[in-house]
Design a protein around this motif. Structure first.
Motif, short mmCIF file in Angstrom:
data_model
loop_
_atom_site.label_atom_id
_atom_site.label_comp_id
_atom_site.label_asym_id
_atom_site.label_seq_id
_atom_site.Cartn_x
_atom_site.Cartn_y
_atom_site.Cartn_z
N GLN A 211 16.65 -29.91 -45.91
CA GLN A 211 16.19 -30.72 -47.22
C GLN A 211 14.89 -31.04 -47.01
N LYS A 212 14.06 -30.33 -47.02
CA LYS A 212 12.47 -30.62 -46.73
C LYS A 212 11.78 -30.65 -48.27
N ILE A 213 11.61 -31.60 -48.85
CA ILE A 213 10.95 -31.71 -50.31
C ILE A 213 9.68 -31.03 -50.14
N ASN A 214 9.05 -30.20 -50.96
CA ASN A 214 7.87 -29.77 -51.27
C ASN A 214 7.33 -29.10 -50.03
N SER A 215 7.87 -28.48 -49.24
CA SER A 215 7.67 -27.76 -48.07
C SER A 215 7.11 -26.23 -48.61
N ILE A 216 5.99 -25.96 -48.26
CA ILE A 216 5.14 -24.67 -48.93
C ILE A 216 5.39 -23.70 -47.51
N GLU B 27 14.95 -27.00 -49.61
CA GLU B 27 14.85 -28.20 -50.34
C GLU B 27 16.40 -28.77 -50.58
N ARG C 168 7.69 -22.41 -52.42
CA ARG C 168 8.75 -23.37 -52.01
C ARG C 168 10.24 -22.69 -52.18
N GLY D 58 6.90 -20.14 -56.61
CA GLY D 58 5.45 -20.33 -56.11
C GLY D 58 4.43 -19.44 -56.90
N GLU E 200 2.39 -18.43 -51.67
CA GLU E 200 2.65 -19.70 -51.46
C GLU E 200 3.82 -20.15 -52.27
#
Length: 104
Positions: free
Chosen positions: A72-77, A67, A62, A3, A60
């Motif tokens: 498994q939430k890709i590109n979750s910030i 992920e 990831r 991040g 901020e």
């Protein structure tokens, strides 16, 4: 964690070289801890060392644990912030900080 750390302070006499801030962030980022704690530690360290009029820190990031496994939430910030001094007391200063990093 992958991040960005956004760090701002308003001097009250003491000013540090620009390279010192990323070094300090790296010191805290290398520790085994959570993002919320790291955000607070960076803000507190700046406040304690420089005694500025105010400090603002926004991280901020990831989280690979989110992920690669689990949900498994890709590109979750995940965003965390810590404010001190004038960044809490003065809405215009706080708004300027968040506007500069494009967060509202």
């Amino acid at each position: 964690i992958i991040g960005k750390a956004h760090v701002a302070y308003i001097p009250n006499g003491k000013v540090v070289g620009l390279s010192k801030i990323p070094r300090m962030v790296n010191i805290f980022a290398r520790r085994l801890q959570i993002q919320e704690q790291m955000t607070e530690q960076i803000a507190s360290a700046l406040q304690d060392c420089l005694a500025p009029k105010g400090v603002g820190v926004m991280i901020e990031a990831r989280h690979m644990c989110m992920e690669m496994r689990g949900v498994q939430k890709i590109n979750s910030i995940t965003s965390t912030s810590a404010l001190r001094g004038i960044f809490i007391k003065d809405e215009r200063t706080r708004k300027e900080f968040f506007d500069l990093i494009k967060i509202r």
